[in-house]
Scaffold this motif. Structure first.
Motif, mmCIF file in Angstrom:
data_model
loop_
_atom_site.group_PDB
_atom_site.id
_atom_site.type_symbol
_atom_site.label_atom_id
_atom_site.label_comp_id
_atom_site.label_asym_id
_atom_site.label_seq_id
_atom_site.Cartn_x
_atom_site.Cartn_y
_atom_site.Cartn_z
ATOM 1 N N LEU A 242 37.393 50.992 44.830
ATOM 2 C CA LEU A 242 38.201 49.830 44.920
ATOM 3 C C LEU A 242 39.450 50.413 43.902
ATOM 4 N N VAL A 243 40.680 49.865 44.153
ATOM 5 C CA VAL A 243 41.884 50.461 43.382
ATOM 6 C C VAL A 243 42.810 49.042 43.365
ATOM 7 N N TYR A 244 43.353 49.106 42.024
ATOM 8 C CA TYR A 244 44.594 48.273 41.899
ATOM 9 C C TYR A 244 45.902 48.957 42.076
ATOM 10 N N VAL A 245 46.622 48.936 42.899
ATOM 11 C CA VAL A 245 47.644 49.531 43.368
ATOM 12 C C VAL A 245 49.010 48.796 42.959
ATOM 13 N N GLU A 246 49.844 49.839 42.414
ATOM 14 C CA GLU A 246 51.441 49.185 42.205
ATOM 15 C C GLU A 246 52.328 49.344 43.262
ATOM 16 N N LEU A 247 52.548 48.542 43.934
ATOM 17 C CA LEU A 247 53.297 48.742 45.416
ATOM 18 C C LEU A 247 54.959 48.595 45.274
ATOM 19 N N GLU A 248 55.592 49.335 45.980
ATOM 20 C CA GLU A 248 57.050 49.183 45.844
ATOM 21 C C GLU A 248 57.574 47.986 45.990
ATOM 22 N N GLY A 249 58.159 47.326 45.199
ATOM 23 C CA GLY A 249 59.166 45.862 45.349
ATOM 24 C C GLY A 249 58.164 44.944 45.115
ATOM 25 N N VAL A 250 56.751 45.265 44.627
ATOM 26 C CA VAL A 250 55.851 44.324 44.248
ATOM 27 C C VAL A 250 55.638 43.910 42.688
ATOM 28 N N ASP A 251 55.669 42.906 42.091
ATOM 29 C CA ASP A 251 55.360 42.704 40.636
ATOM 30 C C ASP A 251 53.941 42.739 40.236
ATOM 31 N N THR A 252 53.276 42.278 41.251
ATOM 32 C CA THR A 252 51.692 42.008 40.763
ATOM 33 C C THR A 252 50.902 43.271 41.316
ATOM 34 N N LEU A 253 49.820 43.439 40.808
ATOM 35 C CA LEU A 253 48.849 44.461 41.244
ATOM 36 C C LEU A 253 48.095 44.144 42.258
ATOM 37 N N PHE A 254 47.957 45.076 43.260
ATOM 38 C CA PHE A 254 47.142 44.442 44.586
ATOM 39 C C PHE A 254 45.652 45.246 44.590
ATOM 40 N N LEU A 255 44.844 44.644 44.671
ATOM 41 C CA LEU A 255 43.447 45.242 44.684
ATOM 42 C C LEU A 255 42.889 45.366 46.135
ATOM 43 N N THR A 256 42.612 46.634 46.214
ATOM 44 C CA THR A 256 42.152 46.935 47.807
ATOM 45 C C THR A 256 41.277 47.895 47.812
ATOM 46 N N ARG A 257 40.856 48.213 49.040
ATOM 47 C CA ARG A 257 39.966 49.621 49.260
ATOM 48 C C ARG A 257 40.624 50.863 49.231
ATOM 49 N N LEU A 258 40.242 51.934 48.577
ATOM 50 C CA LEU A 258 41.148 53.190 48.898
ATOM 51 C C LEU A 258 40.052 54.158 49.585
ATOM 52 N N LYS A 259 40.438 54.357 50.748
ATOM 53 C CA LYS A 259 39.736 55.399 51.945
ATOM 54 C C LYS A 259 40.321 56.583 51.647
ATOM 55 N N ILE A 260 39.362 57.497 51.219
ATOM 56 C CA ILE A 260 39.800 58.861 50.789
ATOM 57 C C ILE A 260 38.633 59.872 51.158
ATOM 58 N N LYS A 261 38.897 61.016 51.497
ATOM 59 C CA LYS A 261 37.622 61.824 51.985
ATOM 60 C C LYS A 261 36.907 62.361 50.765
ATOM 61 N N ASP A 262 37.559 62.719 49.735
ATOM 62 C CA ASP A 262 37.014 63.308 48.449
ATOM 63 C C ASP A 262 37.281 62.056 47.377
ATOM 64 N N LYS A 263 36.106 61.234 47.190
ATOM 65 C CA LYS A 263 36.331 60.154 46.212
ATOM 66 C C LYS A 263 36.466 60.921 44.747
ATOM 67 N N ASN A 264 36.011 61.937 44.438
ATOM 68 C CA ASN A 264 36.168 62.656 43.170
ATOM 69 C C ASN A 264 37.656 63.050 42.922
ATOM 70 N N SER A 265 38.547 63.019 43.990
ATOM 71 C CA SER A 265 39.803 63.424 43.812
ATOM 72 C C SER A 265 40.974 62.247 43.405
#
Lengths: 430, 148
Positions: free
Chosen positions: B97-120
């Protein structure tokens, strides 16, 4: 003008992962009996004017309006009663509500009855029920649950301030090992007949080697899920002086709130509400509260300190029972309460300041990590613990003198819901 | 027939199922826009603040907000790898799970991060929001992936 209010009696059950020997109302009776009969008081049950009932979830027992069942079971009909619910802060809010009932003159003697029975569903389902106390449109459907939310906040705290997993582990060790001298504690198999078989003392290494639940939080960084109950009796000044020679006064109380979705909270530059002993310059580069700090905790403390006349909490408080749902949130809470500068909470535990023999012991009872988190009972348990500490009788109730903070005169209790949505802080004094 | 778990004390098993007809109300547009490949947020022009998750009403001034399209590009604000979850998501473990700072958005958005290498995964890492082609009409219909 509000009347003075004192705590006059407290009672707890043995806490356990599963108290299958008793129903929820039978557990409440166990705690109420201790409050009425094991404290040094002159108070009959009929002198209780009304009750404040404190429980979190209707889901765990699949029973709504449980407050009515409790009121009947404990024989308080037809006196007034109200149910208070505010997630993890349910108990603290209930104590504060009872204070308001007595201070306003609505009740002269009020009993706060806190309980939860979380064992009737499996642990994953229990976590899911608790996750339903997060935003179910946005945060829950992606797999969110509370250990995950706090982990995200803890990771940001590490990024902002350099807090380490070792410092978090030190909180777990402190609280868990304090609990080994408290017979009510779930992790204390030697003194609690319902205790965890694999409880007992732990080391920093044990915590660091325990499996990750949600990076950076590991199993031993996380509080318990419990069955149990806690009961506190409050009285007006006039009544309190007749009931006991050692009333413990509630001299301040505060409550704060924040957005359910932590991501919706502001990130305001230099936005920290400053406490009397703090300097605005300290935080001029800090975006606040973001997801690294609990603004509601800061707000509740600010109000409680103002009401009780506290201008330097680290010096003026002798003991604290705070909501250590996670080791990270204890460190974050040190900062919200102004015990350390924002960013220096980790160092406070590292320096031993909050140890049982430190300058300001935090969670001498064992807290939520060592003793229990039977949600609706938790904040009430903290009030009972602080009441006994300030009366100097903690050892008598715990079954060991090692938990008693020497010469404690003034303490703070802190109750906290879902990532800091609702937080209360109250000051208790001899 | 009632399933008995124990006789002393007597413990019985009680199943319980529910189905809710849940309305997304005025935030429905977030979900219905996804099929057109659009990621929508809401904006309060008075407070100059853009919300994701969307809010139909601005919490600061209580004015009604308007819909704005956002790029879905952003950076990781904080992250966690989950090895345990509520019952419903145990099958997905482990996930991030990640909080992301999105362009043009003032809140943080909680979402899943799909990534091959979780350690990266790193704070500050660039991401792009992705939209599911098989909508479940839930917030899990969007997620973040690293932007290469």
């Amino acid at each position: 003008m509000a009347r003075k209010v004192a705590a006059v009696a407290g009672g707890l059950t043995y806490f356990s992962k599963a108290r299958r020997d008793k129903t929820q109302e039978e557990l409440a009776a166990e705690a109420a009996r201790m409050a009425l009969f094991d404290n040094d008081i002159d108070l009959g049950k009929d002198e209780i004017d009304g009750t404040i009932v404190s429980y979190f979830s209707d889901h765990f027992e699949n029973q709504l309006l449980f407050g009515s069942i409790i009121q009947d079971y404990l024989g308080f009909n037809p006196k007034p009663s109200v149910r208070i619910e505010g997630g993890g802060a349910t108990g603290g809010l209930a104590v504060r509500d009872a204070y308001a009932h007595v201070a306003s003159g609505l009740l002269d003697v009020a009993m706060v009855i806190g309980f939860e029975k979380m064992s009737e569903v499996n642990t994953a389902k229990g976590n899911e029920f608790i996750a339903l106390a997060s935003d179910t449109d946005w945060d829950f459907p992606i797999g969110g649950f509370y250990s995950g939310y706090y982990a995200l906040m803890a990771r940001r705290h590490m990024e902002e301030f350099g807090t380490t997993e070792e410092q978090m582990a030190m909180v777990a060790v402190k609280n868990r090992n304090n609990a080994q001298h408290n017979k009510f504690a779930q992790t204390n198999p030697k003194m609690n007949p319902f205790g965890m078989k694999d409880g007992g003392k732990i080391t920093v290494d044990d915590v660091l080697k325990s499996p990750y639940v949600a990076f950076p939080l590991k199993r031993l960084d996380i509080c318990l899920m419990s069955d149990g109950a806690a009961v506190l009796i409050l009285a007006s000044e006039e009544k309190a002086k007749k009931i006991t020679d050692t009333p413990i006064w509630i001299t301040g109380t505060g409550a704060g709130t924040d957005a359910m979705r932590a991501g919706d909270r502001p990130r305001t530059l230099a936005g920290v509400p400053i406490l009397p002993h703090e300097n605005k310059q300290w935080y001029k580069k800090l975006e606040y509260p973001g997801v690294h700090s609990f603004r509601a905790g800061r707000e509740s403390a600010r109000q409680a300190y103002k009401m009780a006349g506290i201008t330097n909490p680290l010096k003026q408080l002798d003991a604290i029972e705070l909501h250590d749902a996670y080791t990270s949130s204890e460190i974050q809470t040190y900062e919200d309460l102004g015990l350390a500068k924002y960013g220096e909470g980790g160092k406070l535990v590292e320096d031993g300041v909050t140890a049982i023999n430190g300058d300001l012991p935090v969670n001498p009872s064992g807290g939520l990590i060592g003793t229990m988190h039977a949600v609706g009972a938790t904040g009430v348990m903290q009030a009972v613990e602080m009441f006994w500490q300030l009366q100097g009788v903690a050892g008598k109730f715990h079954g060991s003198d090692k938990t008693q903070v020497k010469n404690a005169e003034r303490g703070l209790i802190h109750s906290h819901a879902g990532t800091g949505t609702y937080v209360t802080a109250s000051i208790m004094e001899r | 027939m009632t399933e008995v778990y124990s006789m002393d004390p007597l413990i019985i098993k009680t199943p319980y199922e529910m189905s809710y007809k849940h309305s997304y109300g005025k935030t429905s547009k977030f979900f219905t826009s996804l099929s057109a490949g659009k990621l929508m947020a809401t904006r309060c022009d008075h407070c100059k603040f853009t919300f994701l998750p969307p809010r139909a009403d601005c919490p600061y001034c209580l004015a009604e907000t308007k819909w704005v399209e956002i790029s879905g590009k952003g950076i990781v604000h904080t992250f966690s790898t989950l090895y345990f979850s509520g019952e419903k998501f145990l099958k997905d473990l482990p996930f991030q799970l990640v909080y992301v700072e999105l362009e043009g958005v003032d809140t943080l958005f909680l979402t899943r991060l799909k990534i091959k290498d979780k350690n990266s995964t790193k704070i500050g890492m660039k991401i792009k929001m992705k939209i599911s082609r098989e909508p479940e009409w839930r917030s899990s219909d969007v997620w973040a992936e690293p932007e290469d």
